[in-house]
Design an enzyme around this catalytic site. Structure first.
Site, short mmCIF file in Angstrom:
data_model
loop_
_atom_site.label_atom_id
_atom_site.label_comp_id
_atom_site.label_asym_id
_atom_site.label_seq_id
_atom_site.Cartn_x
_atom_site.Cartn_y
_atom_site.Cartn_z
N THR A 86 4.19 1.51 -0.88
CA THR A 86 4.54 1.58 -2.33
C THR A 86 3.94 2.02 -3.17
O THR A 86 4.23 2.93 -3.95
CB THR A 86 5.35 0.02 -2.47
OG1 THR A 86 5.92 -0.52 -1.39
CG2 THR A 86 5.99 0.02 -3.92
N ALA A 132 -3.59 1.48 12.58
CA ALA A 132 -4.92 1.33 12.38
C ALA A 132 -5.83 0.23 12.95
O ALA A 132 -6.99 0.06 13.15
CB ALA A 132 -5.24 1.37 10.93
N ARG A 192 2.01 8.55 6.97
CA ARG A 192 2.39 8.43 8.62
C ARG A 192 3.72 7.92 8.64
O ARG A 192 4.47 7.24 7.54
CB ARG A 192 1.51 7.12 9.08
CG ARG A 192 0.24 7.54 8.87
CD ARG A 192 -0.55 6.16 9.63
NE ARG A 192 -0.53 5.02 8.75
CZ ARG A 192 -0.58 3.68 9.12
NH1 ARG A 192 -0.77 3.35 10.25
NH2 ARG A 192 -0.31 2.75 8.09
N PHE A 237 3.40 -8.88 -9.51
CA PHE A 237 4.48 -9.68 -9.11
C PHE A 237 4.94 -10.40 -10.47
O PHE A 237 4.03 -10.64 -11.40
CB PHE A 237 4.23 -10.59 -8.03
CG PHE A 237 4.14 -9.89 -7.02
CD1 PHE A 237 5.14 -10.34 -5.77
CD2 PHE A 237 3.35 -8.90 -6.28
CE1 PHE A 237 5.02 -9.60 -4.53
CE2 PHE A 237 3.27 -8.63 -5.12
CZ PHE A 237 4.33 -8.89 -4.13
N LYS A 285 7.27 -6.72 10.53
CA LYS A 285 6.84 -6.12 9.54
C LYS A 285 7.77 -5.46 8.39
O LYS A 285 7.80 -5.19 7.43
CB LYS A 285 5.46 -5.19 9.86
CG LYS A 285 4.72 -4.64 8.71
CD LYS A 285 3.65 -3.80 9.15
CE LYS A 285 3.01 -2.90 8.14
NZ LYS A 285 3.74 -1.66 7.61
N PHE A 337 -3.39 -0.48 7.18
CA PHE A 337 -3.80 -1.99 7.08
C PHE A 337 -4.94 -1.92 6.18
O PHE A 337 -4.99 -0.81 5.05
CB PHE A 337 -4.20 -2.51 8.45
CG PHE A 337 -3.25 -2.84 9.49
CD1 PHE A 337 -2.21 -3.33 9.03
CD2 PHE A 337 -3.33 -2.21 10.69
CE1 PHE A 337 -1.23 -3.94 9.76
CE2 PHE A 337 -2.18 -2.36 11.71
CZ PHE A 337 -1.05 -3.32 10.89
N TRP A 342 6.92 -0.81 -7.82
CA TRP A 342 8.24 -1.51 -7.16
C TRP A 342 9.24 -1.43 -7.97
O TRP A 342 10.48 -1.26 -7.57
CB TRP A 342 7.59 -2.81 -6.69
CG TRP A 342 8.79 -3.23 -5.70
CD1 TRP A 342 9.11 -3.09 -4.35
CD2 TRP A 342 9.59 -4.34 -6.06
NE1 TRP A 342 10.18 -3.74 -3.89
CE2 TRP A 342 10.33 -4.53 -4.93
CE3 TRP A 342 10.05 -4.97 -7.24
CZ2 TRP A 342 11.49 -5.64 -4.83
CZ3 TRP A 342 10.78 -5.77 -7.22
CH2 TRP A 342 11.76 -6.11 -6.23
N LYS A 365 0.78 -1.32 0.24
CA LYS A 365 0.05 0.21 -0.01
C LYS A 365 0.84 1.12 0.02
O LYS A 365 0.73 2.26 -0.82
CB LYS A 365 -0.64 0.16 1.25
CG LYS A 365 -1.88 1.30 1.46
CD LYS A 365 -2.96 1.05 2.31
CE LYS A 365 -2.63 0.18 3.46
NZ LYS A 365 -1.73 0.96 4.53
#
Length: 556
Positions: free
Chosen positions: A73, A273, A94, A381, A105, A301, A409, A71
């Site tokens: 990224t 969140a 954030r 991907f 994470k 999230f 990415w 998210k």
């Protein structure tokens, strides 16, 4: 393939003065933290506050899985792509917490060629905002216990102390502790608790406050305990507000850094969140809207948590009106929701995709309930197949959503141009009629049940006796008009993290409720959610080091 930190360290950053200048920010309006970080002055806001707002785009996602969604990224890559298409765009994100950085994470600076930099600074101490919040929180705790020790003139019932100490680290051993052991001079013995800094009410207050006056007013309303008569005792009663504000005087100012493509990113505040309201600061978002044509922000999230709180708490309180929502998913995550083990996600499996896409479907339906246009994007991907893409594209378009692949990415802003074009088209041709999900006039129970039924898909809500008692007490104190902040697992639409996809025939279990009077919302704790996480068996900290050249390695 280079790691995220290698890509970030090899990038050629511009001095932050030059990045700021592209948005009309002069050096006089920057408080520099070295060459590449700065805080924005209060004077800048006074200069720009009467300008017309730009467009506001929220980036959210399906429920997170071990397969990853990307998210942040996507948010960064989208902003870079919009700038490449000559739309002056700024990010409003954030700040990362040290807990996940050293836990499982990792950091929150994006990934690949869609990152904000300096990545190491952002993920670690940055400009000290979280340290200031931690200090202000723990100062209030110290003043509270000192007041009890020094005669307890306010008649604080030590069995009803609500305020918890905090630390920006995952440390399960501090969840439940005993303080005041030793001699009489060492304090009054009582049970105490720690929460992670990002779950602190002061984090929420900092992120929702408009200015220093508003910050101090909110700090004063914090309920720290109840007295023997059952009446609330506040931070103002303890004369704590001035000293806390002094610790937060710099932390309240938004931070400015840059993307790998030298576009502006305001990164400020960082509530989780799943246990807090999950949005960056109102000040950063509002300032960005005055400086750019488009602002890309994110909420933590999945959309059942971060987006719901952005739309029902932050936008309601700050008077913000989102113009579009970008909903991020991956083929891999959808197949995981369809029952495919993590090790087999690289294999085409349309049957599993059809089973798992119901998670995406529910999030689309949820955003549409707020009458905001939705663009779905797939973070691509190498193992994805064209058949999988086409199935998802058709699924989204049948539900009235724009759809685009994202390759940010691997390609940075260039890989986000298809998504950016869909976002621009949505902003120019579809109107947002945003409204909150529920009205202020509903009871707290009705608000909790509205979120549970409408957003999670639950059949209803069950309340533990302590939660039901707390709800009545909170309403009796006059806080019934506040919005609700649901503390729930991020991994499922339900409060059971093992129920993937789109669960049905379940109820939400509320085990505790408390009021964050300064933040302005009521928190409902569901299921087994923890406000102080623990570290995994093999934490990310195992791989973080500083090499002989003084460079940090292993951070991601």
């Amino acid at each position: 393939m280079k790691t995220d930190i290698q890509i970030a360290q090899e990038s050629a950053m511009l001095p932050i003065r030059e990045v700021a200048a592209a948005y009309g920010i002069s050096e006089d309006d920057l408080e520099l933290y070295g060459k590449y970080k700065a805080k924005l002055t209060d004077e800048l806001w006074e200069q720009v506050k009467d300008r017309k707002d730009g467009k506001l785009v929220l980036v959210t996602a399906i429920n997170p899985t071990p397969a990853g969604e990307g998210k942040t990224t996507t948010s960064i890559g989208l902003a870079d792509a919009l700038n490449r298409l000559n739309k002056k765009t700024m990010l409003a994100l954030r700040e990362p917490s040290l807990g996940p950085c050293f836990g499982i994470k990792g950091g929150a600076a994006g990934g690949g060629y869609a990152q904000v930099v300096p990545m190491e600074d952002l993920n670690l101490h940055f400009t000290g905002d979280f340290h200031a919040i931690t200090s202000a929180n723990n100062l209030l705790a110290a003043l509270l216990d000192n007041h009890i020790q020094q005669g307890n003139a306010l008649g604080i019932d030590t069995r009803q102390v609500l305020w918890k100490r905090c630390l920006d680290m995952n440390d399960r051993a501090l969840r439940n502790i005993v303080i005041g052991l030793g001699a009489k001079a060492d304090g009054f013995v009582r049970e105490d608790h720690f929460i992670i800094t990002v779950a602190s009410e002061i984090m929420a207050i900092l992120c929702l406050a408009d200015n220093m006056a508003d910050l101090k007013e909110r700090l004063g309303r914090i309920i720290v305990a109840y007295n023997y008569a059952g009446q609330p005792v506040t931070a103002k009663d303890l004369n704590a507000v001035g000293a806390m504000a002094a610790l937060l005087k710099d932390a309240i100012k938004p931070n400015l850094i840059q993307t790998l493509e030298h576009n502006g990113a305001m990164v400020h505040g960082g509530p989780f969140a799943n246990i807090a309201h999950g949005c960056n600061s109102v000040r950063a978002t509002k300032t960005a809207l005055k400086l750019a044509d488009i602002v890309v922000t994110e909420a933590g999230f999945g959309a059942d948590l971060g987006a719901e709180k952005f739309l029902d708490i932050k936008c309601r309180m700050a008077g913000l009106k989102p113009d579009a929502v970008v909903l991020v998913a991956t083929v891999r995550a959808l197949k995981y929701n369809g029952g495919v083990p993590k090790a087999e996600l690289g294999t085409e499996n349309l049957e599993a995709l059809k089973k798992g896409i119901v998670n995406l479907e529910k999030h689309i339906e949820n955003i549409q309930k707020y009458d905001v246009p939705v663009v779905v994007t797939l973070n691509s991907f190498l193992t994805d197949t064209e058949a999988e893409y086409e199935f998802i594209r058709g699924f989204c378009e049948e539900r009235g959503c724009e759809f685009a692949l994202s390759e940010v990415w691997a390609k940075g802003g260039e890989g986000g141009e298809a998504l950016a074009k869909k976002v621009i088209d949505t902003l120019e041709n579809k109107e947002s009629h945003y409204h909150p999900l529920y009205s202020d006039e509903l009871s707290l129970k009705e608000k909790i049940e509205t979120v549970a039924r409408e957003i999670y898909g639950a059949d209803g809500v069950d309340y533990a006796p302590a939660a039901a008692k707390a709800l009545k007490q909170i309403e009796d104190m006059g806080f019934g008009r506040m919005p609700v902040c649901m503390a729930k697992t991020q991994y499922s639409l339900s409060d059971d993290q093992n129920k993937l996809g789109r669960p049905t025939s379940f109820r939400i279990n509320v085990r505790d409720v408390y009021v964050s009077a300064g933040a302005g919302f009521v928190v409902a704790i569901t299921g087994a959610i923890m406000t102080m996480p623990g570290l995994p068996k093999k934490p990310a900290a195992d791989n973080i080091d500083v090499n002989e050249e003084g460079k940090i390695v292993g951070l991601f």
